[in-house]
Design a protein around this motif. Structure first.
Motif, PDB file in Angstrom:
ATOM      1  N   UNK A  51      39.472  35.326  52.413  1.00  0.00           N
ATOM      2  CA  UNK A  51      38.951  36.621  52.875  1.00  0.00           C
ATOM      3  C   UNK A  51      39.716  37.102  54.101  1.00  0.00           C
ATOM      4  N   UNK A  52      39.982  36.190  55.043  1.00  0.00           N
ATOM      5  CA  UNK A  52      40.723  36.575  56.251  1.00  0.00           C
ATOM      6  C   UNK A  52      42.091  37.150  55.893  1.00  0.00           C
ATOM      7  N   UNK A  53      42.788  36.485  54.981  1.00  0.00           N
ATOM      8  CA  UNK A  53      44.135  36.927  54.633  1.00  0.00           C
ATOM      9  C   UNK A  53      44.160  38.174  53.772  1.00  0.00           C
ATOM     10  N   UNK A  54      43.020  38.577  53.253  1.00  0.00           N
ATOM     11  CA  UNK A  54      42.968  39.813  52.465  1.00  0.00           C
ATOM     12  C   UNK A  54      42.760  41.052  53.338  1.00  0.00           C
ATOM     13  N   UNK A  55      42.548  40.860  54.640  1.00  0.00           N
ATOM     14  CA  UNK A  55      42.451  42.016  55.538  1.00  0.00           C
ATOM     15  C   UNK A  55      43.784  42.771  55.502  1.00  0.00           C
ATOM     16  N   UNK A  56      43.752  44.086  55.272  1.00  0.00           N
ATOM     17  CA  UNK A  56      45.009  44.852  55.140  1.00  0.00           C
ATOM     18  C   UNK A  56      45.679  45.133  56.480  1.00  0.00           C
ATOM     19  N   UNK A  57      46.010  44.053  57.183  1.00  0.00           N
ATOM     20  CA  UNK A  57      46.637  44.164  58.497  1.00  0.00           C
ATOM     21  C   UNK A  57      47.883  43.284  58.527  1.00  0.00           C
TER      22      UNK A  57
END
Length: 217
Positions: free
Chosen positions: A148-154
């Motif tokens: 979930x953390x790595x799916x943040x579009x940042x």
């Protein structure tokens, strides 16, 4: 896992944690090689040896401090290098390479759920039953967090690189300009508690769904 002492927690957490960060990074390198970039392979990063992927600060120091402080566990490994010019279709393929990391965490979460289920079936009378349950539950949790953390579009998170690959040219360029500041933005979100507010609901939702599907609820 409130019934575990700190040494017991480390005993059941170390294997899922090492697999979570190692397989995540190897997945990036393996998919990059599949699409034409052998950089990770040439540098010896297509290995499950965790010593090749551990960042002393991001993998050990920061998560350890956060764990002792009772806060949200956050960390990172050494990124697998990707030479985007070697990719056959750089913009599209870079998005696929980035998505490989969270996809690997999804698969590992499912595997750890199965481990927890086997431990549950074996029960407390078996020497392996309870350790497998705890190890499996932590495996679900750490992989859910990383996914979930790595799916943040940042950028430079995987989700940011996927977004850059999917957005039209001008928008992709604007988003990619954030990458030098992305890590500091992420630390700011972590320090203010905003990061936990953003990702806790989907993490808990994913964990509940997975444990329900394997019959742990």
């Amino acid at each position: 896992m409130p019934n575990l002492s700190l040494p017991q927690f480390f005993a059941v957490a170390i294997l899922p944690l090492l697999f979570a960060i190692t397989v995540h990074e190897v997945a990036h390198g393996w998919v990059a090689k599949l699409y034409g970039d052998p950089t990770a392979q040439r540098l010896g990063r297509l290995t499950l040896n965790p010593l090749k992927h551990i960042d002393p600060v991001g993998t050990i120091l920061v998560p350890g401090l956060l764990l002792m402080l009772g806060g949200f566990i956050f960390g990172w490994a050494k990124p697998v290098p990707v030479t985007w010019e070697n990719l056959r279709h750089p913009k599209r393929d870079m998005a696929i390479v980035a998505a490989a990391g969270p996809a690997a965490n999804l698969l590992m979460a499912i595997l750890w759920a199965i481990v927890a289920k086997v431990g549950y079936v074996l029960g407390p009378d078996s020497w392996a039953g309870i350790p497998m349950q705890y190890m499996g539950v932590f495996g679900i949790q750490i992989n859910a967090v990383l996914m979930i953390l790595n799916l943040i579009p940042l950028p430079p998170l995987d989700g940011g690189r996927v977004a850059v690959g999917l957005l039209p040219g001008p928008w992709a360029w604007q988003l990619s300009r954030i990458e030098p500041f992305g890590f500091f933005i992420l630390l700011g979100l972590l320090a203010t508690g905003v990061l936990s507010i953003l990702i806790s609901p989907p993490i808990h939702g994913f964990e509940r769904l997975l444990t329900f599907l394997v019959g742990l609820q």
